[in-house]
Design a protein around this motif. Structure first.
Motif, PDB file in Angstrom:
ATOM      1  N   SER A 149      -5.023  -0.440  -5.016  1.00 47.18           N
ATOM      2  CA  SER A 149      -4.782  -0.836  -3.636  1.00 47.18           C
ATOM      3  C   SER A 149      -5.039   0.328  -2.686  1.00 47.18           C
ATOM      4  O   SER A 149      -5.695   0.172  -1.656  1.00 47.18           O
ATOM      5  CB  SER A 149      -3.344  -1.342  -3.475  1.00 47.18           C
TER       6      SER A 149
ATOM      7  N   ASP B 275      -0.757  -9.652  -6.140  1.00 49.40           N
ATOM      8  CA  ASP B 275      -1.840 -10.541  -6.564  1.00 49.40           C
ATOM      9  C   ASP B 275      -2.541 -10.004  -7.806  1.00 49.40           C
ATOM     10  O   ASP B 275      -2.850 -10.758  -8.742  1.00 49.40           O
ATOM     11  CB  ASP B 275      -2.865 -10.703  -5.436  1.00 49.40           C
TER      12      ASP B 275
ATOM     13  N   SER C 192      -7.727 -11.487   4.474  1.00 55.37           N
ATOM     14  CA  SER C 192      -6.433 -12.172   4.390  1.00 55.37           C
ATOM     15  C   SER C 192      -6.267 -13.114   5.581  1.00 55.37           C
ATOM     16  O   SER C 192      -6.664 -12.792   6.704  1.00 55.37           O
ATOM     17  CB  SER C 192      -5.271 -11.175   4.346  1.00 55.37           C
TER      18      SER C 192
ATOM     19  N   TYR D 279      -1.304  -7.386  -1.990  1.00 50.73           N
ATOM     20  CA  TYR D 279      -2.489  -7.139  -2.823  1.00 50.73           C
ATOM     21  C   TYR D 279      -2.067  -6.683  -4.219  1.00 50.73           C
ATOM     22  O   TYR D 279      -2.596  -7.157  -5.234  1.00 50.73           O
ATOM     23  CB  TYR D 279      -3.354  -6.088  -2.138  1.00 50.73           C
TER      24      TYR D 279
ATOM     25  N   GLN E 160       0.304  -5.854   3.597  1.00 51.46           N
ATOM     26  CA  GLN E 160      -0.952  -6.180   2.920  1.00 51.46           C
ATOM     27  C   GLN E 160      -1.064  -5.442   1.584  1.00 51.46           C
ATOM     28  O   GLN E 160      -1.506  -6.017   0.585  1.00 51.46           O
ATOM     29  CB  GLN E 160      -2.133  -5.828   3.818  1.00 51.46           C
TER      30      GLN E 160
END
Length: 283
Positions: free
Chosen positions: A173, A157, A220, A154, A150
């Motif tokens: 993050s 992104d 998510s 992230y 994750q």
């Protein structure tokens, strides 16, 4: 009046601004408690904004520091030449880029690249899981590997959206996950799922129930790369709808970063409307 002048008495502007924001959320289908909660978020730090008028319309601006970079923000714009003034105002205060939040269309900001979107849709009254798909809680043993994945997704992104460098995105993050998951897998209100088909884990989900009045926030709903292109993306969205009702909420909300055209197309096709769109341009 062709030039913009700073406003001292902002009561008239504020009343009109708040009404326009509320109406935008109501028109998007938000319940009254949700619209008011979103308004509360939209006017956070409003006393620190600078407001100007050309005698007909308004412009409201501000600046903040984001990972060591000064960023300008256009909070409101109805004045005819307000954008030009707002960008100059931000640049004069050291802003390297300018952001804007839009509800109900791009207006004159179509040339600003999309930074991200806030999307929402109502969940069906009694949603069923897609045929052949099962859902179970994520286990303690699976959590560390899931969390690392994750973090990586992230960061990617954020960088793809063009907001921050990789190092800045990594710092963000770390902060965001620490804020949202202070107790990890046991953080109250959060649920973590593994999605399985034919006995294989094909994806995972992470949602926060009661995020806003009647709303589950989907952090998510991921399909593992090797299983993409098989229709599981739509199945994952159905899992989110199911999870929303499992948590006692009536609508699901989530963010999507700019630059992710595949995800945006999926959300369009599954009925998730854009509540807010955030756009940004370098000065």
């Amino acid at each position: 009046m062709d030039e913009m002048e700073i406003v001292v008495d902002r009561d008239e502007w504020r009343a009109g601004f708040e009404q326009r924001v509320l109406n935008g959320y109501r028109d998007a289908g938000c319940s009254e408690p949700l619209a008011e909660a979103l308004l509360e978020q939209a006017v956070r730090d409003i006393d620190g904004w600078t407001v100007a008028t050309d005698g007909v319309g308004w412009a409201a601006v501000g600046v903040r520091e984001d990972n060591g970079v000064i960023v300008g923000r256009i909070h409101d714009l109805t004045a005819r030449r307000g954008r030009e003034w707002a960008e100059r105002w931000c640049a004069a205060r050291g802003a390297r880029r300018v952001e804007v939040r839009l509800t109900g269309g791009t207006g004159e900001f179509a040339d600003y690249p999309v930074l991200g979107q806030l999307r929402m849709r109502a969940a069906a009254q009694d949603p069923a899981l897609p045929e052949g798909l099962t859902v179970r809680p994520l286990t303690e043993e699976e959590y560390p590997t899931w969390l690392a994945g994750q973090h990586a997704a992230y960061i990617a992104d954020i960088v793809r959206a063009g907001a921050l460098t990789t190092e800045q995105a990594r710092d963000k993050s770390d902060r965001d996950f620490a804020l949202n998951l202070p107790q990890g897998l046991l953080t109250p209100g959060h649920a973590f799922y593994a999605m399985e088909a034919d006995g294989r884990r094909i994806g995972t989900g992470w949602v926060h129930h009661g995020f806003l009045p009647g709303v589950t926030f989907g952090f998510s709903l991921d399909v593992h790369e090797e299983y993409r292109g098989r229709g599981y993306g739509r199945a994952a969205m159905a899992v989110g709808e199911w999870a929303t009702r499992q948590g006692g909420d009536v609508a699901m909300m989530f963010n999507v970063f700019g630059g992710n055209a595949v995800a945006m197309s999926l959300y369009d096709n599954t009925g998730f409307t854009v509540l807010d769109e955030y756009r940004s341009i370098d000065l």
